[in-house]
Design a protein around this motif. Structure first.
Motif, short mmCIF file in Angstrom:
data_model
loop_
_atom_site.label_atom_id
_atom_site.label_comp_id
_atom_site.label_asym_id
_atom_site.label_seq_id
_atom_site.Cartn_x
_atom_site.Cartn_y
_atom_site.Cartn_z
N PHE A 29 -0.47 29.79 -7.24
CA PHE A 29 0.01 29.10 -6.05
C PHE A 29 1.06 28.02 -6.29
N TRP A 30 1.55 27.85 -7.52
CA TRP A 30 2.51 26.77 -7.75
C TRP A 30 3.79 26.93 -6.94
N PRO A 31 4.29 28.15 -6.63
CA PRO A 31 5.53 28.21 -5.84
C PRO A 31 5.34 27.71 -4.41
N ILE A 32 4.11 27.66 -3.93
CA ILE A 32 3.85 27.14 -2.60
C ILE A 32 3.61 25.64 -2.65
N VAL A 33 2.84 25.19 -3.62
CA VAL A 33 2.41 23.80 -3.68
C VAL A 33 3.55 22.87 -4.11
N VAL A 34 4.36 23.26 -5.06
CA VAL A 34 5.41 22.38 -5.57
C VAL A 34 6.44 22.03 -4.49
N PRO A 35 6.98 22.99 -3.72
CA PRO A 35 7.93 22.58 -2.67
C PRO A 35 7.29 21.70 -1.59
N ILE A 36 6.04 21.98 -1.23
CA ILE A 36 5.37 21.15 -0.23
C ILE A 36 5.19 19.74 -0.77
N SER A 37 4.80 19.62 -2.02
CA SER A 37 4.63 18.31 -2.64
C SER A 37 5.96 17.55 -2.69
N TYR A 38 7.02 18.25 -3.03
CA TYR A 38 8.34 17.62 -3.06
C TYR A 38 8.74 17.15 -1.67
N TRP A 39 8.51 17.99 -0.66
CA TRP A 39 8.84 17.66 0.72
C TRP A 39 8.05 16.45 1.19
N MET A 40 6.76 16.41 0.90
CA MET A 40 5.93 15.27 1.30
C MET A 40 6.40 13.99 0.61
N GLY A 41 6.77 14.09 -0.67
CA GLY A 41 7.28 12.93 -1.39
C GLY A 41 8.59 12.43 -0.80
N SER A 42 9.45 13.36 -0.37
CA SER A 42 10.72 12.94 0.22
C SER A 42 10.49 12.30 1.59
N LEU A 43 9.46 12.75 2.33
CA LEU A 43 9.14 12.10 3.60
C LEU A 43 8.68 10.67 3.39
N ASP A 44 7.86 10.45 2.35
CA ASP A 44 7.41 9.09 2.05
C ASP A 44 8.57 8.19 1.67
N ASN A 45 9.52 8.73 0.91
CA ASN A 45 10.67 7.93 0.50
C ASN A 45 11.61 7.64 1.66
N SER A 46 11.70 8.55 2.64
CA SER A 46 12.61 8.33 3.76
C SER A 46 12.10 7.23 4.69
N LYS A 47 10.81 6.94 4.67
CA LYS A 47 10.27 5.86 5.50
C LYS A 47 10.68 4.49 4.96
N ASN A 48 11.04 4.42 3.70
CA ASN A 48 11.36 3.14 3.06
C ASN A 48 12.86 2.85 3.00
N TRP A 49 13.65 3.51 3.82
CA TRP A 49 15.09 3.30 3.73
C TRP A 49 15.56 2.07 4.50
N LEU A 50 14.74 1.55 5.41
CA LEU A 50 15.13 0.37 6.17
C LEU A 50 15.03 -0.89 5.32
N PRO A 51 15.94 -1.82 5.52
CA PRO A 51 15.82 -3.10 4.80
C PRO A 51 14.53 -3.82 5.20
N ASN A 52 14.08 -4.71 4.36
CA ASN A 52 12.80 -5.40 4.56
C ASN A 52 12.77 -6.23 5.84
N HIS A 53 13.90 -6.82 6.23
CA HIS A 53 13.86 -7.68 7.41
C HIS A 53 13.72 -6.89 8.71
#
Length: 76
Positions: free
Chosen positions: A47-71
């Motif tokens: 199942f790695w071809p299914i799990v790895v892209p989903i994991s990458y996608w979820m990680g990129s979603l977490d990183n996109s939430k942090n793009w705003l400046p702190n203020h």
């Protein structure tokens, strides 16, 4: 299509060999733990071809939430 199949099989074999070596170096496993390790090893290889892209996608979603400046995101 042949290239994708070759890529899948070579990566699956690489994962399998790496995890198999890790399982062999683990001392003191019971028979139940060894069976469970084999099950995890086989499922991860399949199942790695299914799990790895989903994991990458979820990680990129977490990183996109942090793009705003702190203020902009700090609460007062």
């Amino acid at each position: 299509m042949r290239v994708l199949l070759t890529l899948y099989l070579s990566t699956a074999l690489n994962f399998f060999i790496t995890w198999f070596a890790a399982f062999q170096h683990e001392p003191g496993l019971s028979v139940k733990q060894i069976r469970f390790s084999w099950l995890v090893l086989l499922l991860a290889t399949i199942f790695w071809p299914i799990v790895v892209p989903i994991s990458y996608w979820m990680g990129s979603l977490d990183n996109s939430k942090n793009w705003l400046p702190n203020h902009f995101t700090s609460s007062k």
